[in-house]
Design a protein around this motif. Structure first.
Motif, PDB file in Angstrom:
ATOM      1  N   ASN A 231       0.820  -1.215   0.000  1.00 39.79           N
ATOM      2  CA  ASN A 231       0.000   0.000   0.000  1.00 39.79           C
ATOM      3  C   ASN A 231       0.852   1.262   0.000  1.00 39.79           C
ATOM      4  O   ASN A 231       0.523   2.234  -0.686  1.00 39.79           O
ATOM      5  N   ALA A 232       1.953   1.245   0.744  1.00 44.45           N
ATOM      6  CA  ALA A 232       2.827   2.418   0.769  1.00 44.45           C
ATOM      7  C   ALA A 232       3.419   2.655  -0.621  1.00 44.45           C
ATOM      8  O   ALA A 232       3.508   3.792  -1.095  1.00 44.45           O
ATOM      9  N   LEU A 233       3.802   1.576  -1.289  1.00 45.04           N
ATOM     10  CA  LEU A 233       4.352   1.705  -2.641  1.00 45.04           C
ATOM     11  C   LEU A 233       3.291   2.215  -3.615  1.00 45.04           C
ATOM     12  O   LEU A 233       3.552   3.113  -4.415  1.00 45.04           O
ATOM     13  N   LEU A 234       2.082   1.670  -3.515  1.00 43.49           N
ATOM     14  CA  LEU A 234       1.008   2.127  -4.418  1.00 43.49           C
ATOM     15  C   LEU A 234       0.672   3.601  -4.167  1.00 43.49           C
ATOM     16  O   LEU A 234       0.381   4.345  -5.106  1.00 43.49           O
ATOM     17  N   ASP A 235       0.726   4.027  -2.917  1.00 40.20           N
ATOM     18  CA  ASP A 235       0.500   5.449  -2.614  1.00 40.20           C
ATOM     19  C   ASP A 235       1.560   6.315  -3.297  1.00 40.20           C
ATOM     20  O   ASP A 235       1.257   7.364  -3.870  1.00 40.20           O
ATOM     21  N   GLU A 236       2.808   5.881  -3.197  1.00 35.65           N
ATOM     22  CA  GLU A 236       3.886   6.643  -3.828  1.00 35.65           C
ATOM     23  C   GLU A 236       3.702   6.665  -5.350  1.00 35.65           C
ATOM     24  O   GLU A 236       3.869   7.712  -5.992  1.00 35.65           O
ATOM     25  N   ILE A 237       3.342   5.528  -5.924  1.00 31.75           N
ATOM     26  CA  ILE A 237       3.123   5.470  -7.381  1.00 31.75           C
ATOM     27  C   ILE A 237       1.988   6.413  -7.779  1.00 31.75           C
ATOM     28  O   ILE A 237       2.068   7.112  -8.787  1.00 31.75           O
ATOM     29  N   TRP A 238       0.934   6.444  -6.980  1.00 33.08           N
ATOM     30  CA  TRP A 238      -0.199   7.325  -7.294  1.00 33.08           C
ATOM     31  C   TRP A 238       0.212   8.804  -7.241  1.00 33.08           C
ATOM     32  O   TRP A 238      -0.121   9.587  -8.135  1.00 33.08           O
ATOM     33  N   ARG A 239       0.963   9.177  -6.198  1.00 33.31           N
ATOM     34  CA  ARG A 239       1.429  10.573  -6.121  1.00 33.31           C
ATOM     35  C   ARG A 239       2.296  10.924  -7.320  1.00 33.31           C
ATOM     36  O   ARG A 239       2.147  11.996  -7.912  1.00 33.31           O
ATOM     37  N   ASP A 240       3.210  10.026  -7.686  1.00 31.63           N
ATOM     38  CA  ASP A 240       4.036  10.270  -8.873  1.00 31.63           C
ATOM     39  C   ASP A 240       3.163  10.370 -10.125  1.00 31.63           C
ATOM     40  O   ASP A 240       3.383  11.224 -10.982  1.00 31.63           O
ATOM     41  N   THR A 241       2.196   9.473 -10.220  1.00 29.07           N
ATOM     42  CA  THR A 241       1.340   9.428 -11.407  1.00 29.07           C
ATOM     43  C   THR A 241       0.654  10.768 -11.634  1.00 29.07           C
ATOM     44  O   THR A 241       0.696  11.325 -12.736  1.00 29.07           O
TER      45      THR A 241
ATOM     46  N   GLU B  29      -1.238  20.496  -6.201  1.00 33.04           N
ATOM     47  CA  GLU B  29      -2.081  20.140  -5.053  1.00 33.04           C
ATOM     48  C   GLU B  29      -2.424  18.650  -5.054  1.00 33.04           C
ATOM     49  O   GLU B  29      -3.616  18.290  -5.025  1.00 33.04           O
ATOM     50  N   PRO B  30      -1.420  17.807  -5.091  1.00 30.14           N
ATOM     51  CA  PRO B  30      -1.707  16.362  -5.204  1.00 30.14           C
ATOM     52  C   PRO B  30      -2.570  15.842  -4.054  1.00 30.14           C
ATOM     53  O   PRO B  30      -3.310  14.873  -4.225  1.00 30.14           O
ATOM     54  N   GLU B  31      -2.495  16.513  -2.898  1.00 30.92           N
ATOM     55  CA  GLU B  31      -3.265  16.032  -1.744  1.00 30.92           C
ATOM     56  C   GLU B  31      -4.778  16.133  -1.971  1.00 30.92           C
ATOM     57  O   GLU B  31      -5.552  15.510  -1.248  1.00 30.92           O
ATOM     58  N   ARG B  32      -5.218  16.901  -2.995  1.00 31.24           N
ATOM     59  CA  ARG B  32      -6.649  16.967  -3.328  1.00 31.24           C
ATOM     60  C   ARG B  32      -7.161  15.679  -3.953  1.00 31.24           C
ATOM     61  O   ARG B  32      -8.372  15.479  -4.062  1.00 31.24           O
ATOM     62  N   PHE B  33      -6.241  14.832  -4.422  1.00 26.74           N
ATOM     63  CA  PHE B  33      -6.645  13.672  -5.221  1.00 26.74           C
ATOM     64  C   PHE B  33      -6.197  12.384  -4.547  1.00 26.74           C
ATOM     65  O   PHE B  33      -5.146  11.842  -4.860  1.00 26.74           O
ATOM     66  N   SER B  34      -6.999  11.931  -3.577  1.00 27.27           N
ATOM     67  CA  SER B  34      -6.583  10.714  -2.893  1.00 27.27           C
ATOM     68  C   SER B  34      -6.950   9.488  -3.716  1.00 27.27           C
ATOM     69  O   SER B  34      -6.424   8.411  -3.494  1.00 27.27           O
ATOM     70  N   ASP B  35      -7.813   9.694  -4.690  1.00 27.24           N
ATOM     71  CA  ASP B  35      -8.305   8.560  -5.480  1.00 27.24           C
ATOM     72  C   ASP B  35      -8.525   9.044  -6.907  1.00 27.24           C
ATOM     73  O   ASP B  35      -8.772  10.234  -7.144  1.00 27.24           O
ATOM     74  N   ILE B  36      -8.490   8.128  -7.857  1.00 24.36           N
ATOM     75  CA  ILE B  36      -8.673   8.544  -9.248  1.00 24.36           C
ATOM     76  C   ILE B  36     -10.066   9.142  -9.476  1.00 24.36           C
ATOM     77  O   ILE B  36     -10.246  10.008 -10.339  1.00 24.36           O
ATOM     78  N   ALA B  37     -11.054   8.741  -8.673  1.00 27.40           N
ATOM     79  CA  ALA B  37     -12.394   9.326  -8.820  1.00 27.40           C
ATOM     80  C   ALA B  37     -12.365  10.833  -8.545  1.00 27.40           C
ATOM     81  O   ALA B  37     -13.148  11.597  -9.127  1.00 27.40           O
ATOM     82  N   ASP B  38     -11.440  11.282  -7.692  1.00 26.83           N
ATOM     83  CA  ASP B  38     -11.315  12.720  -7.434  1.00 26.83           C
ATOM     84  C   ASP B  38     -10.853  13.460  -8.689  1.00 26.83           C
ATOM     85  O   ASP B  38     -11.251  14.593  -8.941  1.00 26.83           O
ATOM     86  N   VAL B  39      -9.987  12.818  -9.471  1.00 26.15           N
ATOM     87  CA  VAL B  39      -9.553  13.435 -10.722  1.00 26.15           C
ATOM     88  C   VAL B  39     -10.708  13.434 -11.723  1.00 26.15           C
ATOM     89  O   VAL B  39     -10.983  14.448 -12.374  1.00 26.15           O
ATOM     90  N   SER B  40     -11.381  12.301 -11.826  1.00 28.65           N
ATOM     91  CA  SER B  40     -12.524  12.220 -12.752  1.00 28.65           C
ATOM     92  C   SER B  40     -13.529  13.329 -12.463  1.00 28.65           C
ATOM     93  O   SER B  40     -14.053  13.959 -13.384  1.00 28.65           O
ATOM     94  N   ALA B  41     -13.789  13.559 -11.182  1.00 23.18           N
ATOM     95  CA  ALA B  41     -14.767  14.586 -10.815  1.00 23.18           C
ATOM     96  C   ALA B  41     -14.310  15.961 -11.283  1.00 23.18           C
ATOM     97  O   ALA B  41     -15.113  16.748 -11.814  1.00 23.18           O
TER      98      ALA B  41
END
Lengths: 421, 421
Positions: free
Chosen positions: A342-352, A399-411
């Protein structure tokens, strides 16, 4: 045959004489006297020929000693064909079936002879046409997980990974293009940049935006120093070919060791930008909304399938030195292993999302723009789309902290796109 | 001369005959008939000879085809001498005067002939003896800043840096020792480990400490994937030689591209552990407290001089592709450049204490222990020191947010050491 002469660009006229003696060609095409050759390269760097004969068809890709998009004034090493070939072999083996089959590579001529993908078209074209590809999200999500996991120290024997790090550290020139064009040029007054004149004020604002520029530098540092895995390095929707049932990844010449999130962020950014173009591309609001919804769902599928497949590989193929099984599973701590994942996936998401935000800027104010926006004839409409891409890109990068999930980006994409006509 | 025969370990007896024809030797020593040769290697891997003649003295260092600390059952490539030499050339050039001068390198014999440092002793020995070195903190702080900054993409021409990344990616074997011995072995039941039997219960607790093991994996991931700069790779107090006025860094065979904080954390961890040994090493509390205070101040000086010199280099030598001048200074944003530097220094500090925490564990429960603790004859006293090192190491690795400044670490070291008798 191919290598007996020094490097020379192929032409449709010279190809039968120069390549007609290669059994790799004649076996698949038939005799060279009957070949029909078309040059179809619409990319920025290379010659691409489709060669058809009575027995079948092939693609011949040849690097030019300069960047095609700019001309002979931008000289460029032919070695990029070598790095593309080396990368394609590896990426193709890590997710079999997603790269075109390679038949022959000639280093001196910088020529790759490969499968002709048909009836495939470039995905970016499909997104302009409004076509839906039901298999695509699964294909791309698995491609990302498999290639990015299997090129890393979570998976590979580390001596082999280090040898690959060394090999691709040689791809200095194309890596340098990424370093400049993604992370630097768009954020200062560089001669290679271009933008819609209606965005003049936005560009001035962007160049004064310290938080954005610090984010660009931060992501450049991640790109240059975080050697997590072998990247495709240029995975936008112009590097993907699709048919109703098939999806292929092409053009791996920008391959380098870098952070897992770079390929994912490049791809998702291009999907999200395609969403922002729909209002201007479709004849009706309903069509635009509906197709935009499909692309947003596609982006979510890509990410979710990536996470699912990456998780599967983490659980089943974590044989590299970063696997940490001795510390976790071998001490009966499967829950610890899940936390590490999970920690790795979190880091990958922030980078993404960081890389996605940077990609959006270079596509609006840098050298290489996207066909979805370029296809909008009305300059005002186009400026509106581009401006929304900048707004989205800034939010993702700063502001990456606004997007904890991809659904936040979709919105946010849907909200921005709702204002797009 | 040296290379005419296949590899063969040198001995004091064979050395005059084998090396007596080298002008690099005779010019500095005088004729080989008058050499006096002593083997003095107390390290884990190599033969080290001091050769004295009428005209002067030299050190001859030769790699063995196995790890000396374990024996011939642990075979090891002679290439490590090549990587040590390549690294020493670079580190020496980046901070002139801090590495011994190299006179000759012979790859086939894995022999380096270098300056004999005299009257220097190993710093670890000095810390056991209780000697103070007034110049040391400045020397080491500047050494760290200069070598770590100048091997990075903040400073170097990127094609040269990428070539060095490729070169040192070949140092797989010694890099693998670091990967195993620092980050993995101490945290599971590995045959290479050893520990004071009085710590049996602590070791069981440690092996069940999920947060600690996840921290070890996190730092291993940083070490393996964050190719920020060329590291010394083994910068503890046994790799530093000191005299009253001079300080030198030796033994760079573990060199690899990695995170800036690794070298700093290794060094600071060894200084902090030396503090924890003082109560057991000195005859009186006052002496222990006073000398501990000197080591704590030394560690603070190392870090503060590092920060000051790194800041100076950042401002004056930031010529690499990560410099970002186009985005900041060239757009009149010096304050933005300062913010970027601060963010980098914050990251380096977090890495530093993370690596320091891991280093402390491997020195208590892994293969290679430290002389400061080994010199404590009383097993109980020694166990107390080792236990405090584990406590400190865990805090640094698992709760980095407790230490926003090096003074916070000093305070904890002093607090732990206050209970040490």
């Amino acid at each position: 045959m191919l290598t007996r002469s020094p490097y020379e660009p192929l032409t449709p006229t010279t190809m039968p004489a120069r390549l007609g003696g290669l059994p790799e060609m004649t076996r698949r095409l038939g005799p060279s006297a009957e070949w029909r050759v078309r040059e179809v390269g619409d990319g920025n760097l290379n010659l691409v020929f489709i060669v058809e004969g009575p027995a079948g068809s092939l693609v011949v890709k040849q690097a030019l000693p300069y960047a095609r998009v700019v001309g002979e004034s931008w000289p460029m090493s032919l070695d990029r064909a070598y790095f593309e070939h080396e990368a394609s072999m590896r990426l193709g083996a890590r997710d079999p079936g997603r790269m075109p089959h390679m038949h022959l590579f000639d280093r001196e001529q910088a020529v790759q002879i490969m499968e002709h993908l048909t009836p495939h078209i470039i995905l970016r074209r499909g997104l302009i046409d409004g076509t839906r590809y039901p298999m695509l999200g699964g294909h791309l999500g698995r491609y990302l997980a498999r290639t990015l996991f299997r090129g890393s120290d979570w998976s590979m024997e580390t001596a082999r990974r280090k040898a690959d790090v060394a090999l691709f550290a040689g791809n200095v020139e194309l890596c340098g293009i990424t370093e400049d064009l993604f992370f630097t040029d768009p954020f200062h007054d560089c001669v290679r940049n271009r933008h819609n004149p209606l965005l003049d004020r936005d560009v001035i604002e962007l160049r004064g935006d310290r938080a954005l520029k610090l984010a660009a530098l931060r992501m450049k540092t991640r790109f240059c120093t975080s050697a997590q895995t072998l990247l495709h390095g240029d995975l936008h929707t112009g590097s993907i070919m699709v048919s109703a049932e098939d999806s292929r990844v092409i053009d791996a010449e920008f391959a380098t060791y870098g952070p897992i999130g770079f390929d994912i962020g490049s791809l998702l950014a291009n999907l999200w930008m395609a969403c922002l173009a729909q209002g201007a591309l479709r004849p009706s609001d309903d069509e635009a909304t509906s197709y935009r919804g499909w692309i947003l769902a596609l982006a979510e599928t890509v990410w979710k399938v990536f996470v699912a497949e990456f998780t599967h590989l983490w659980l089943t193929e974590r044989s590299g030195i970063l696997g940490g099984r001795e510390l976790l599973e071998h001490q009966d701590d499967a829950e610890g292993a899940a936390l590490a994942l999970n920690a790795l996936l979190d880091e990958i998401w922030r980078d993404t999302i960081g890389f996605a935000g940077i990609e959006m800027h270079r596509r609006v104010v840098g050298l290489a723009h996207i066909a979805e926006f370029e296809a909008i004839a009305d300059e005002e409409l186009r400026a509106g789309c581009e401006r929304r891409a900048l707004r989205l890109g800034r939010a993702l990068a700063v502001e990456p902290e606004r997007f904890s999930d991809i659904a936040d980006v979709s919105a946010l994409v849907a909200e921005l796109a709702g204002r797009d006509r």
